[in-house]
Design an enzyme around this catalytic site. Structure first.
Site, short mmCIF file in Angstrom:
data_model
loop_
_atom_site.label_atom_id
_atom_site.label_comp_id
_atom_site.label_asym_id
_atom_site.label_seq_id
_atom_site.Cartn_x
_atom_site.Cartn_y
_atom_site.Cartn_z
N ASP A 78 0.84 -1.20 0.00
CA ASP A 78 0.00 0.00 0.00
C ASP A 78 0.87 1.25 0.00
OD1 ASP A 78 0.67 -0.82 2.71
OD2 ASP A 78 -0.63 0.80 3.43
N GLU A 140 -0.07 -1.04 5.75
CA GLU A 140 1.03 -0.58 6.61
C GLU A 140 0.92 0.91 6.89
OE1 GLU A 140 4.86 1.10 7.82
OE2 GLU A 140 3.72 1.54 6.00
N GLU A 141 0.48 1.67 5.89
CA GLU A 141 0.44 3.12 6.04
C GLU A 141 -0.66 3.59 6.99
OE1 GLU A 141 2.68 4.99 5.09
OE2 GLU A 141 3.67 4.18 3.32
#
Length: 390
Positions: A78, A140-141
């Site tokens: 991502d 993850e972001e």
């Protein structure tokens, strides 16, 4: 993306990965379809690990024997949004110019993902005695939870790794520490009344102001405590309020006030300390301000994201391996949070080490230098040598 068994360079793979708009709010399945096709072309066994909604998936692939003790190369697919950013060219079309590869995710962190995938043919040819795993994740972001379901399967139906290298951009330095990040949304519920008669209601904004003042006090206490390790910039746990909104008019006691806040904790911080201090203040404000004149108000706090920090593990297998492969003799800390803490929570030695600079991440015209990619490719070759047949 590939014909059966087609060898692709890391730049060719990066071009394909960047071409997918995998902002965290969007699915990543089309990208993962292409990755799985590539792995199938090389007869690499893998599993897809979907999220609960079924619109995203992680992929865990294994090169070498299907045994415990392998090395995980972990990267997220991502990326952060491009809206409102002034890109020179299409952010989802890789552009090579002036020794750089430009595109959203080029450095954070599709470059590392491309390097890991490009190394597959050489890893297969090396007849590995110790497996190399590639774990590509999502979210993850936003939450760092895209690896969680895969980690839960380690030692069950997936091999349990011996070490993890998270390939966030560190300039190929080996990071063994980063802060945690925990975010909250607090809603103060008051009761509307005429501002001339405050005893008939409860002022949500003024109660929220007390809570924000408490967060200021906690922030100052954390600064005074400092960072005993001397490794972090800023050298303390930080506390921050990012948004606040409430009220309808100057002469009406506000019914609702909301604010978003966070803390970024040093690895040795007790993760329950700041929430406990805040909860004590919430109880006092509810009693002494909101409900001073009657049972008018309440306060709700919801934890949104909790990403664990990465604590140093001097001499761990992950640290020793990464230092050898990167040609370094010391570790560093990084100021941003990663998925590394999730692996460490599961008892797996983990470090952060990848190509490029975090300074280029999240910006318009994000890029990774071709030299940084070449350096990352050398790291992959040395890893294959370490895991190959003696």
């Amino acid at each position: 993306m590939s014909r059966r068994g087609q060898r692709l360079t890391h730049l060719e793979l990066l071009e394909r990965l960047v071409s997918f708009d995998t902002e965290s709010s969007k699915p990543n399945l089309a990208l993962m379809d292409v990755v799985c096709d590539y792995l199938e072309g090389w007869d690499v066994p893998f599993v897809r690990v979907p999220n609960a909604a079924g619109d995203k998936a992680a992929v865990f692939a294994t090169i070498g024997p299907m045994v415990d003790g392998g090395i995980v190369l972990s990267g997220h697919t991502d990326v952060v949004p491009v809206a409102g950013q002034a890109w020179t060219t299409d952010p989802f079309a890789l552009r090579i110019a002036d020794g750089r590869a430009y595109g959203r995710g080029a450095v954070d962190m599709k470059g590392f993902c491309a390097l890991a995938l490009a190394a597959v043919p050489d890893a297969l040819a090396a007849d590995l005695r110790r497996p190399i795993h590639i774990l590509l994740s999502y979210d993850e972001e936003t939450t760092c939870l895209g690896v969680a379901d895969t980690i839960a399967r380690f030692g069950a139906d997936l091999p349990r790794p011996g070490a993890v290298i998270v390939g966030e951009p560190t300039g190929m330095e080996v990071a063994d520490a980063h802060k945690s990040i925990v975010t909250y949304h607090t809603t103060v519920h008051g009761h509307e009344a005429h501002s001339a008669k405050p005893m008939l209601g409860a002022n949500a904004v003024m109660a929220a102001a007390d809570l924000v003042s408490e967060l200021n006090r906690i922030a100052d206490a954390m600064i005074a405590r400092g960072d005993a390790s001397g490794r972090f910039d800023p050298p303390a746990t930080t506390v921050h309020v990012g948004t606040i909104a409430g009220g309808t008019a100057r002469n009406i006691l506000p019914k609702v006030c909301t604010f978003h806040w966070e803390f970024r904790g040093l690895p040795d911080l007790d993760m329950g300390e700041i929430p406990a201090l805040f909860a004590a203040k919430v109880a006092a404000v509810t009693r002494e301000r909101l409900n001073r004149y009657g049972e008018f108000g309440r306060i709700e706090t919801v934890e949104e994201v909790a990403v664990p920090g990465l604590a140093p593990e001097p001499g761990s297998e992950a640290e020793r391996l990464a230092l050898r492969l990167a040609g370094r003799n010391h570790t560093i800390s990084v100021p941003y949070a990663t998925e590394a803490g999730r692996f460490q929570e599961a008892g797996i030695p983990t470090v952060v080490c990848g190509p490029g600079s975090i300074d280029q991440a999240h910006q318009p015209d994000e890029y990774i230098t071709l030299a940084a990619l070449d350096s990352g490719a050398g790291f992959m070759r040395r890893l294959i040598g370490e895991c190959g047949a003696p």
